[in-house]
Design an enzyme around this catalytic site. Structure first.
Site, PDB file in Angstrom:
ATOM      1  N   ARG A  10     -16.509  17.619   3.384  1.00 30.58           N
ATOM      2  CA  ARG A  10     -15.163  17.657   3.958  1.00 30.58           C
ATOM      3  C   ARG A  10     -14.562  16.279   4.124  1.00 30.58           C
ATOM      4  O   ARG A  10     -13.380  16.067   3.806  1.00 30.58           O
ATOM      5  CB  ARG A  10     -15.202  18.401   5.292  1.00 30.58           C
ATOM      6  CG  ARG A  10     -13.868  18.493   6.029  1.00 30.58           C
ATOM      7  CD  ARG A  10     -12.680  18.823   5.140  1.00 30.58           C
ATOM      8  NE  ARG A  10     -12.895  19.972   4.283  1.00 30.58           N
ATOM      9  CZ  ARG A  10     -12.228  20.200   3.163  1.00 30.58           C
ATOM     10  NH1 ARG A  10     -11.323  19.332   2.736  1.00 30.58           N
ATOM     11  NH2 ARG A  10     -12.475  21.268   2.444  1.00 30.58           N
ATOM     12  N   LYS A  59       5.555   3.121   8.174  1.00 26.86           N
ATOM     13  CA  LYS A  59       5.355   4.471   8.721  1.00 26.86           C
ATOM     14  C   LYS A  59       4.183   5.130   7.998  1.00 26.86           C
ATOM     15  O   LYS A  59       4.336   5.759   6.956  1.00 26.86           O
ATOM     16  CB  LYS A  59       6.632   5.295   8.590  1.00 26.86           C
ATOM     17  CG  LYS A  59       7.778   4.761   9.447  1.00 26.86           C
ATOM     18  CD  LYS A  59       9.038   5.575   9.267  1.00 26.86           C
ATOM     19  CE  LYS A  59      10.182   4.997  10.086  1.00 26.86           C
ATOM     20  NZ  LYS A  59      11.444   5.726   9.868  1.00 26.86           N
ATOM     21  N   LYS A 114      15.868  -6.485  12.128  1.00 26.64           N
ATOM     22  CA  LYS A 114      16.572  -5.222  12.154  1.00 26.64           C
ATOM     23  C   LYS A 114      17.729  -5.273  13.154  1.00 26.64           C
ATOM     24  O   LYS A 114      17.973  -6.297  13.790  1.00 26.64           O
ATOM     25  CB  LYS A 114      15.589  -4.098  12.481  1.00 26.64           C
ATOM     26  CG  LYS A 114      14.497  -3.955  11.403  1.00 26.64           C
ATOM     27  CD  LYS A 114      13.490  -2.874  11.725  1.00 26.64           C
ATOM     28  CE  LYS A 114      14.060  -1.476  11.568  1.00 26.64           C
ATOM     29  NZ  LYS A 114      14.361  -1.151  10.155  1.00 26.64           N
ATOM     30  N   GLU A 125      18.276  -6.683   7.896  1.00 22.54           N
ATOM     31  CA  GLU A 125      18.902  -5.374   7.703  1.00 22.54           C
ATOM     32  C   GLU A 125      20.390  -5.452   8.060  1.00 22.54           C
ATOM     33  O   GLU A 125      20.762  -6.009   9.094  1.00 22.54           O
ATOM     34  CB  GLU A 125      18.201  -4.353   8.597  1.00 22.54           C
ATOM     35  CG  GLU A 125      18.811  -2.965   8.570  1.00 22.54           C
ATOM     36  CD  GLU A 125      18.158  -2.059   9.595  1.00 22.54           C
ATOM     37  OE1 GLU A 125      17.010  -1.640   9.356  1.00 22.54           O
ATOM     38  OE2 GLU A 125      18.780  -1.793  10.647  1.00 22.54           O
ATOM     39  N   ASP A 179      21.119  -0.618   4.826  1.00 22.81           N
ATOM     40  CA  ASP A 179      20.684   0.558   5.559  1.00 22.81           C
ATOM     41  C   ASP A 179      21.718   1.678   5.520  1.00 22.81           C
ATOM     42  O   ASP A 179      22.872   1.483   5.916  1.00 22.81           O
ATOM     43  CB  ASP A 179      20.390   0.167   7.014  1.00 22.81           C
ATOM     44  CG  ASP A 179      19.762   1.312   7.799  1.00 22.81           C
ATOM     45  OD1 ASP A 179      18.874   1.990   7.245  1.00 22.81           O
ATOM     46  OD2 ASP A 179      20.147   1.510   8.962  1.00 22.81           O
TER      47      ASP A 179
END
Length: 302
Positions: free
Chosen positions: A107, A142, A174, A204, A225
């Site tokens: 597994r 992410k 950002k 960004e 963005d």
């Protein structure tokens, strides 16, 4: 000169701790009690790992490590390599050895193989959609905790490219950084003063005026963005004019600002985004929404 990149690789030392942790989680406090209760220790087994879907293979060395850590006597024979495309019914691996450890490692070995092959397979679908352009699909931060290096490895096997690995290997300014720092130019200048000369700086922006401010600050890359393809095309044209390049020279010009598009990226939109002329398209979908590749292990009976 066109250079064909070598296939990605991961050092074995990066794999062992993660596989060991997964095995310890699965074996728990008493080991594989089902196998211990039903399989005599003297029995041997041969099994084949087959795929039941089209896909791109990733994670073979993790599977090999899982079987080796449970019992070094298991013979693991790979019939394909990471990065190979496979079809339903293809045999990926044969394992042979003491039956108990073969079944106990199954597994964990398959979990890594299915998860990473799923990421590589979905990335390949995105890469195929934009293969007629110069854009590259790229991943983000992410990723599932603890599996980032493996997920990014799978992205490369699928024909994608890697964004930064963490907060420490590149600057990405950002919207919240800009808001606190007080503006685009100040944020870029502060980053350049703080970081070493080998650290790339990306910022960004969410509009063309902000992009013009960013170009004046001379970052290495600009992240566009949530812009529609029409706006992205305008952004590419602004970048070309700012660099003083002809349309013919723009795509291969060294030193110009790299443009990355992000937001609203999926398999229905990625082509039009790529055709705008951007260099990279980043999306978390290739690492966070990829379905596993259906792979199974079947004992060979004689």
């Amino acid at each position: 000169m066109t250079v064909t990149p070598l296939r990605p690789a991961l050092p074995a030392i990066l794999l062992e701790d993660q596989v060991r942790a997964a095995l310890l989680e699965d074996l728990g406090r008493a080991g594989d009690i089902t196998t211990y209760a039903t399989i005599a220790p003297s029995l041997a087994a041969e099994a084949r790992v087959n795929t039941r879907q089209d896909g791109v293979v990733a994670g073979l060395e993790l599977a090999r490590t899982a079987f080796r850590l449970v019992d070094p006597a298991i013979v693991f024979t790979a019939h394909v390599e990471d990065g190979d495309r496979v079809q339903p019914g293809d045999s990926l691996v044969t394992v042979a050895g003491p039956a108990r450890p073969v079944l106990s490692a199954e597994r964990v070995a398959l979990n890594f193989l299915m998860h990473l092959s799923g990421i590589a397979t979905l990335t390949a679908r995105y890469a195929t959609e934009i293969a007629h352009t110069r854009a590259k699909i790229t991943c983000t931060r992410k990723t599932l905790p603890g599996l980032r290096s493996l997920a990014k490895y799978a992205v490369r096997l699928g024909g994608g490219s890697n964004h930064r690995y963490g907060l420490d290997d590149a600057v990405l300014i950002k919207d919240n950084h800009i808001a606190v720092a007080g503006g685009v130019a100040g944020a870029v200048a502060a980053a350049r003063a703080y970081c070493g000369h080998l650290v790339k700086i990306e910022i960004e922006v969410d509009g063309l005026e902000q992009m013009r401010d960013a170009l004046a600050a001379a970052p290495d890359a600009i992240l566009l963005d949530n812009m529609a393809p029409d706006l992205l095309r305008e952004a590419v044209e602004i970048n070309r004019r700012h660099a003083g390049l002809s349309p013919e020279a723009y795509g291969r010009a060294p030193g110009r600002v790299t443009l990355e598009a992000s937001g609203n990226v999926d398999l229905t939109t990625v082509r039009s985004i790529a055709e705008s002329g951007v260099d990279y398209i980043s999306t978390s979908k290739i690492t966070m929404t990829a379905p596993t590749l259906d792979v199974g292990l079947d004992v060979v009976t004689h």
